[in-house]
Design an enzyme around this catalytic site. Structure first.
Site, PDB file in Angstrom:
ATOM      1  N   GLU A 156      34.063 -38.058  31.662  1.00 43.57           N
ATOM      2  CA  GLU A 156      35.200 -38.709  31.003  1.00 43.57           C
ATOM      3  C   GLU A 156      34.978 -40.201  30.796  1.00 43.57           C
ATOM      4  O   GLU A 156      34.526 -40.904  31.709  1.00 43.57           O
ATOM      5  CB  GLU A 156      36.470 -38.526  31.837  1.00 43.57           C
ATOM      6  CG  GLU A 156      37.082 -37.163  31.683  1.00 43.57           C
ATOM      7  CD  GLU A 156      38.501 -37.122  32.226  1.00 43.57           C
ATOM      8  OE1 GLU A 156      39.253 -38.109  32.063  1.00 43.57           O
ATOM      9  OE2 GLU A 156      38.850 -36.107  32.839  1.00 43.57           O
ATOM     10  N   ARG A 157      35.361 -40.637  29.617  1.00 43.50           N
ATOM     11  CA  ARG A 157      35.391 -42.077  29.306  1.00 43.50           C
ATOM     12  C   ARG A 157      36.233 -42.797  30.360  1.00 43.50           C
ATOM     13  O   ARG A 157      37.342 -42.370  30.684  1.00 43.50           O
ATOM     14  CB  ARG A 157      36.031 -42.227  27.920  1.00 43.50           C
ATOM     15  CG  ARG A 157      36.192 -43.627  27.422  1.00 43.50           C
ATOM     16  CD  ARG A 157      36.777 -43.655  26.021  1.00 43.50           C
ATOM     17  NE  ARG A 157      38.166 -43.198  25.952  1.00 43.50           N
ATOM     18  CZ  ARG A 157      38.968 -43.378  24.910  1.00 43.50           C
ATOM     19  NH1 ARG A 157      38.523 -43.992  23.840  1.00 43.50           N
ATOM     20  NH2 ARG A 157      40.211 -42.937  24.911  1.00 43.50           N
ATOM     21  N   ASN A 175      45.726 -32.957  31.395  1.00 40.20           N
ATOM     22  CA  ASN A 175      46.078 -32.529  32.752  1.00 40.20           C
ATOM     23  C   ASN A 175      47.224 -33.369  33.306  1.00 40.20           C
ATOM     24  O   ASN A 175      48.089 -32.857  34.024  1.00 40.20           O
ATOM     25  CB  ASN A 175      44.862 -32.616  33.666  1.00 40.20           C
ATOM     26  CG  ASN A 175      43.833 -31.536  33.352  1.00 40.20           C
ATOM     27  OD1 ASN A 175      44.208 -30.403  33.052  1.00 40.20           O
ATOM     28  ND2 ASN A 175      42.567 -31.881  33.397  1.00 40.20           N
ATOM     29  N   GLY A 201      39.851 -32.507  26.704  1.00 41.74           N
ATOM     30  CA  GLY A 201      38.468 -32.091  26.494  1.00 41.74           C
ATOM     31  C   GLY A 201      38.366 -30.587  26.272  1.00 41.74           C
ATOM     32  O   GLY A 201      37.585 -30.123  25.430  1.00 41.74           O
ATOM     33  N   HIS A 232      36.447 -37.053  21.599  1.00 34.20           N
ATOM     34  CA  HIS A 232      35.570 -36.165  22.375  1.00 34.20           C
ATOM     35  C   HIS A 232      34.307 -35.834  21.597  1.00 34.20           C
ATOM     36  O   HIS A 232      34.366 -35.548  20.398  1.00 34.20           O
ATOM     37  CB  HIS A 232      36.304 -34.862  22.718  1.00 34.20           C
ATOM     38  CG  HIS A 232      37.462 -35.079  23.626  1.00 34.20           C
ATOM     39  ND1 HIS A 232      37.342 -35.023  24.999  1.00 34.20           N
ATOM     40  CD2 HIS A 232      38.754 -35.404  23.366  1.00 34.20           C
ATOM     41  CE1 HIS A 232      38.536 -35.289  25.540  1.00 34.20           C
ATOM     42  NE2 HIS A 232      39.405 -35.522  24.574  1.00 34.20           N
ATOM     43  N   ASN A 270      34.690 -39.375  25.338  1.00 35.35           N
ATOM     44  CA  ASN A 270      34.567 -38.385  26.408  1.00 35.35           C
ATOM     45  C   ASN A 270      33.477 -37.397  25.990  1.00 35.35           C
ATOM     46  O   ASN A 270      33.354 -37.072  24.801  1.00 35.35           O
ATOM     47  CB  ASN A 270      35.896 -37.650  26.585  1.00 35.35           C
ATOM     48  CG  ASN A 270      37.023 -38.578  27.006  1.00 35.35           C
ATOM     49  OD1 ASN A 270      37.081 -39.021  28.150  1.00 35.35           O
ATOM     50  ND2 ASN A 270      37.923 -38.901  26.077  1.00 35.35           N
TER      51      ASN A 270
HETATM   52  N1  LIG Z   1      41.554 -36.166  32.056  1.00 35.41           N
HETATM   53  C1  LIG Z   1      42.218 -36.289  30.838  1.00 35.41           C
HETATM   54  C2  LIG Z   1      41.755 -37.304  29.851  1.00 35.41           C
HETATM   55  C3  LIG Z   1      41.950 -38.727  30.377  1.00 35.41           C
HETATM   56  C4  LIG Z   1      41.611 -39.804  29.380  1.00 35.41           C
HETATM   57  C5  LIG Z   1      40.140 -39.930  29.081  1.00 35.41           C
HETATM   58  N2  LIG Z   1      39.376 -40.338  30.222  1.00 35.41           N
HETATM   59  C6  LIG Z   1      39.960 -40.927  27.912  1.00 35.41           C
HETATM   60  O1  LIG Z   1      39.593 -42.082  28.160  1.00 35.41           O
HETATM   61  O2  LIG Z   1      40.192 -40.529  26.773  1.00 35.41           O
HETATM   62  C7  LIG Z   1      42.676 -34.973  30.258  1.00 35.41           C
HETATM   63  O3  LIG Z   1      42.974 -34.066  31.070  1.00 35.41           O
HETATM   64  O4  LIG Z   1      42.853 -34.846  29.054  1.00 35.41           O
END
Ligand SMILES: N[C@@H](CCC[C@H](N)C(=O)O)C(=O)O
Length: 280
Positions: A214-215, A75, A226, A165, A196
């Protein structure tokens, strides 16, 4: 420090243009800015940087609200591309962006000169167990493997889109206690870099519904990587066609895992909310 607040389907970010400003401690700044009570409030801090790579136009770094630095954010990269185009930092509508997940390629889809959608070539999914990474005996793919979490056993499919993921298919997505299971699976010892977590309900061969933990961030309204990983998982499990709509709490993404080149494509919106200044 000048910043811009943007979101992709409610997955929200603070963007800092580092072409003329320097961020000394991005991990610390992410924790402060992303705080929804004491800061601006966001699911991540995004830095817009020059790239040293000849093949890249710019470099994106992203930090989770807990200060950790993930490899990629689907995103955020749509917001990043829209920002570059609208601030006239590029005239190109097809960009090559350096990330920790390699070069990612967003394309701006214009309507009457304005950015309507961003379609992103997210690269090839990573399926090999050790590259997710996931502990245990090496496997080409981790599909519907039993994972004991507290008193429950989940069947997990693992996919990396540069970031890891864990995808779990369920009959009724609304019944899942996301804030209970999410953190337990995120930090499960089988995932050495944490993970994630996506719960998926398959609606039909062309649509799935997703809820995400989310991680480094917790529950968010959408996760681009994701949605891509979940589409790959749905196809690997034989549930869906190769191009589907992913329904998320914040809206819809169209995801395709192309069979001619093994690459994953994500299409969705990016929205600017406001600009501001942060007192250092
Ligand atoms: N919201 C994101 C992913 C952000 C990183 C995730 N929290 C991680 O630690 O891998 C997306 O839209 O892909």
């Amino acid at each position: 420090m000048k910043f811009t607040k943007m979101h992709g389907l409610g997955n929200d970010f603070v963007l800092i243009d580092c072409m003329e400003q320097e961020v000394k401690n991005p991990s610390q700044l992410a924790q402060e800015m992303c705080d929804r009570n004491f800061g601006i409030g966001a699911d991540g801090l995004v830095l817009i940087l020059p790239s040293d790579l000849a093949e890249a136009d710019y470099r994106m770094r992203i930090f989770n609200p807990d200060g950790s630095e993930p490899q990629m954010c689907g995103n955020a990269i749509r917001c990043f591309a829209k920002y570059l185009y609208e601030r006239e930092l590029t005239e190109k509508t097809k960009l090559n962006i350096e990330t920790l997940a390699g070069i990612i390629r967003p394309e701006l889809i214009l309507k009457d000169g304005a950015v309507e959608l961003v379609k992103v070539d997210m690269g090839e999914p990573i399926l090999r167990r050790s590259e997710i990474p996931m502990e245990g005996e090496e496997q080409e793919q981790v599909i519907k493997e039993e994972l004991a979490v507290g008193t429950e056993v989940f069947e997990v499919t693992a996919v990396s889109m540069g970031n890891p993921h864990c995808i779990i298919f369920v009959d009724d997505i609304e019944e899942i206690e996301l804030s209970n299971w999410g953190p337990q699976i995120e930090t499960h010892k089988v995932f050495p870099e944490d993970i994630n977590v996506e719960f998926i309900e398959v609606l039909n061969q062309d649509e799935i519904e997703m809820r995400v933990w989310e991680r480094g961030a917790g529950i968010t309204l959408a996760c681009g990587t994701g949605a891509c990983a979940s589409t790959v998982a749905a196809i690997l499990n034989g549930y869906t066609n190769r191009k589907i709509t992913v329904h998320l709490a914040g809206g819809d993404l169209v995801i395709e895992w192309a069979d001619n080149n093994n690459r994953v494509y994500m299409s969705g919106p990016a929205t600017e909310v406001f600009e501001g200044e942060w007192k250092l």
